[in-house]
Design a protein around this motif. Structure first.
Motif, PDB file in Angstrom:
ATOM      1  N   SER A   2      -1.128   7.440   0.183  1.00 23.68           N
ATOM      2  CA  SER A   2      -0.752   6.097  -0.244  1.00 23.68           C
ATOM      3  C   SER A   2      -0.941   5.087   0.888  1.00 23.68           C
ATOM      4  O   SER A   2      -1.031   5.442   2.070  1.00 23.68           O
ATOM      5  CB  SER A   2       0.704   6.086  -0.698  1.00 23.68           C
ATOM      6  OG  SER A   2       1.563   6.286   0.409  1.00 23.68           O
ATOM      7  N   THR A   3      -0.990   3.841   0.497  1.00 20.21           N
ATOM      8  CA  THR A   3      -1.154   2.769   1.478  1.00 20.21           C
ATOM      9  C   THR A   3       0.041   2.706   2.425  1.00 20.21           C
ATOM     10  O   THR A   3      -0.125   2.494   3.626  1.00 20.21           O
ATOM     11  CB  THR A   3      -1.310   1.420   0.750  1.00 20.21           C
ATOM     12  OG1 THR A   3      -2.401   1.525  -0.163  1.00 20.21           O
ATOM     13  CG2 THR A   3      -1.581   0.300   1.723  1.00 20.21           C
ATOM     14  N   GLN A   4       1.229   2.914   1.884  1.00 19.27           N
ATOM     15  CA  GLN A   4       2.429   2.880   2.720  1.00 19.27           C
ATOM     16  C   GLN A   4       2.392   3.982   3.781  1.00 19.27           C
ATOM     17  O   GLN A   4       2.763   3.755   4.936  1.00 19.27           O
ATOM     18  CB  GLN A   4       3.663   3.031   1.848  1.00 19.27           C
ATOM     19  CG  GLN A   4       4.959   2.868   2.601  1.00 19.27           C
ATOM     20  CD  GLN A   4       6.168   2.941   1.681  1.00 19.27           C
ATOM     21  OE1 GLN A   4       6.051   3.300   0.524  1.00 19.27           O
ATOM     22  NE2 GLN A   4       7.323   2.609   2.220  1.00 19.27           N
ATOM     23  N   LYS A   6      -0.282   5.265   5.110  1.00 17.75           N
ATOM     24  CA  LYS A   6      -1.262   4.875   6.121  1.00 17.75           C
ATOM     25  C   LYS A   6      -0.639   3.918   7.135  1.00 17.75           C
ATOM     26  O   LYS A   6      -0.890   4.021   8.339  1.00 17.75           O
ATOM     27  CB  LYS A   6      -2.476   4.228   5.459  1.00 17.75           C
ATOM     28  CG  LYS A   6      -3.312   5.192   4.665  1.00 17.75           C
ATOM     29  CD  LYS A   6      -4.465   4.466   3.989  1.00 17.75           C
ATOM     30  CE  LYS A   6      -5.229   5.386   3.072  1.00 17.75           C
ATOM     31  NZ  LYS A   6      -6.278   4.682   2.334  1.00 17.75           N
ATOM     32  N   PHE A   7       0.187   2.979   6.658  1.00 18.29           N
ATOM     33  CA  PHE A   7       0.862   2.049   7.565  1.00 18.29           C
ATOM     34  C   PHE A   7       1.845   2.787   8.474  1.00 18.29           C
ATOM     35  O   PHE A   7       1.975   2.462   9.657  1.00 18.29           O
ATOM     36  CB  PHE A   7       1.587   0.952   6.790  1.00 18.29           C
ATOM     37  CG  PHE A   7       0.688  -0.131   6.289  1.00 18.29           C
ATOM     38  CD1 PHE A   7      -0.062  -0.893   7.168  1.00 18.29           C
ATOM     39  CD2 PHE A   7       0.586  -0.396   4.937  1.00 18.29           C
ATOM     40  CE1 PHE A   7      -0.899  -1.890   6.717  1.00 18.29           C
ATOM     41  CE2 PHE A   7      -0.242  -1.384   4.467  1.00 18.29           C
ATOM     42  CZ  PHE A   7      -0.992  -2.135   5.359  1.00 18.29           C
TER      43      PHE A   7
END
Length: 62
Positions: A2-4, A6-7
């Protein structure tokens, strides 16, 4: 992934680099990364700058 996530991974990696290298080294790297495109843009002729700006405007509209 998920994008979260990756952050989160990027934040942890940035923290590790910051703790290993030191604050001033990281600040100089960040300033260098920001300065290179600006210097390259300033080295263009006025006609080349116009062409780059026209391409940017074209992409914004699409």
């Amino acid at each position: 992934m998920s994008t979260q996530m990756k952050f989160v991974i990027g934040g942890v990696a940035a923290f590790l680099v910051l703790s290993i290298l030191g604050w001033w080294t990281v600040a100089l790297i960040v300033l260098g990364v920001m300065a290179v495109p600006a210097v390259l843009y300033m080295m263009l002729d006025p006609s080349q700058r116009r062409r780059v700006r026209a391409q940017t405007r074209k992409r914004l509209g699409s």
